[in-house]
Write an enzyme that holds these catalytic residues in place. Structure first.
Site, short mmCIF file in Angstrom:
data_model
loop_
_atom_site.label_atom_id
_atom_site.label_comp_id
_atom_site.label_asym_id
_atom_site.label_seq_id
_atom_site.Cartn_x
_atom_site.Cartn_y
_atom_site.Cartn_z
CG ASP A 67 13.75 -0.01 15.65
OD1 ASP A 67 13.61 0.60 14.57
OD2 ASP A 67 13.93 0.57 16.73
CG ASP A 136 12.97 4.62 27.31
OD1 ASP A 136 13.69 4.94 26.32
OD2 ASP A 136 12.21 3.64 27.29
CG HIS A 138 14.54 3.59 23.54
ND1 HIS A 138 13.19 3.36 23.70
CD2 HIS A 138 14.62 4.46 22.50
CE1 HIS A 138 12.52 4.05 22.80
NE2 HIS A 138 13.36 4.74 22.06
CD GLU A 143 11.72 0.52 25.28
OE1 GLU A 143 12.48 1.47 25.54
OE2 GLU A 143 10.58 0.69 24.80
P1 PGA Z 1 11.99 10.18 17.87
O1 PGA Z 1 12.24 8.72 18.49
O2 PGA Z 1 13.08 10.41 16.88
O3 PGA Z 1 10.64 10.10 17.22
O4 PGA Z 1 12.05 11.15 19.00
C1 PGA Z 1 13.51 8.36 18.88
C2 PGA Z 1 13.50 6.99 19.53
O5 PGA Z 1 12.54 6.64 20.21
O6 PGA Z 1 14.50 6.27 19.38
#
Ligand code: PGA
Length: 271
Positions: A67, A136, A138, A143
């Site tokens: 992304d 959450d 995702h 999302e």
């Molecule tokens: P993080 O993010 O590795 O910084 O915890 C993971 C994500 O939001 O997919």
């Protein structure tokens, strides 16, 4: 799902890196799906170390990132392209022309998303997709509520994600509201998915992903439908899993199988 629970972040990083190294040994021209965020950083550091110390060769590897924030150009310090350059690409011998991150400044979103999917297909598909997970639930920026069949597209970030990511931007106001992200359907087409999680803030998301129902409210739960998923987590992120003991038994059996220790597995005992 293969669930590997390890004592700490260091061990998670080393184990995840080992899956990448094993794949590269089997297939030097492999296609890696990469993720940003704090979770995979340790694995990237371990791969960089092996590149420096043992000559781990990335020259034939192709990469696709999950992304990118909409509105940020490749040289913006918070863009995911810049994150990948700084934390990984600039420190290994990957050919930058073989690295792909969605274009956050493309205004013809539909076209650029279609092109991204096309590039993945032309590269022969993703062999191993590294994934983090949001609090959450995702994967990438899919999302809650994202279609489980979704493809690369534009996505609006939830306030939870914006809050989680504000630490990289200084304030919530500076976090972009939109992102281009591979879809859940795109991710499910990878030949193998490697989901990593570290820390107790991920415990609920990991429980829902591994042991909850498949639901678009927790897009990582769609991984239950995939043929080959490896979940590598530390104790804190595994804390709410009900079947922890069983996952450990599976790993123990797997280790014995790989070592060819069939007697310890009771094979041959009854012959
Ligand atoms: P993080 O993010 O590795 O910084 O915890 C993971 C994500 O939001 O997919």
């Amino acid at each position: 799902m293969r669930v590997i629970i390890l004592p700490d972040a260091e061990a998670v990083a080393r184990r995840a890196a080992r899956f990448v190294v094993d794949l590269m040994a089997k297939k030097p021209a492999c296609v890696l799906g990469l993720a940003t965020g704090s979770t995979p950083l340790g694995a990237y550091r371990e791969l960089i170390r092996q590149h420096r110390e043992s000559g781990l060769d990335f020259s034939h590897v192709t990469t696709f990132n999950l992304d990118e924030y909409v509105g940020l150009g490749p040289s913006h310090p918070q863009s995911y392209r810049q994150f990948m350059q700084t934390n990984f690409f600039d420190q290994i011998n990957v050919d930058v022309n073989r690295t792909h991150v969605p274009d956050g400044r493309a205004l013809n979103f539909e076209h650029s998303c279609r092109l991204y999917e096309q590039r993945i297909a032309e590269a022969g598909g993703i062999d191993l997709q590294i994934l983090g997970i949001g609090t959450d639930g995702h994967i990438a920026f899919n999302e809650p509520g994202s279609s489980l069949g979704s493809r690369t597209r534009l996505k609006t970030l939830t306030s939870e994600t914006i809050r989680d990511n504000a630490r990289f931007f200084g304030s919530e106001e500076d976090v972009p509201r939109l992102a281009i992200t591979m879809g859940v359907g795109t991710i499910l087409e990878s030949r193998c998915c490697l989901l990593m999680a570290i820390g107790e803030s991920k415990a609920t998301a990991i429980r829902d992903t591994v042991e909850g129902p498949i639901t678009a409210q927790v897009t990582a739960s769609a991984l239950q439908l995939h043929r080959e998923v490896i979940v590598v987590v530390d104790e804190a992120a595994a804390n709410l899993l009900a079947r922890k003991d069983y996952y450990a038994e599976v790993e123990q059996a797997q280790t014995l199988l790989e070592a060819g220790d069939f007697r310890a597995l009771g094979i041959g005992k009854h012959a």
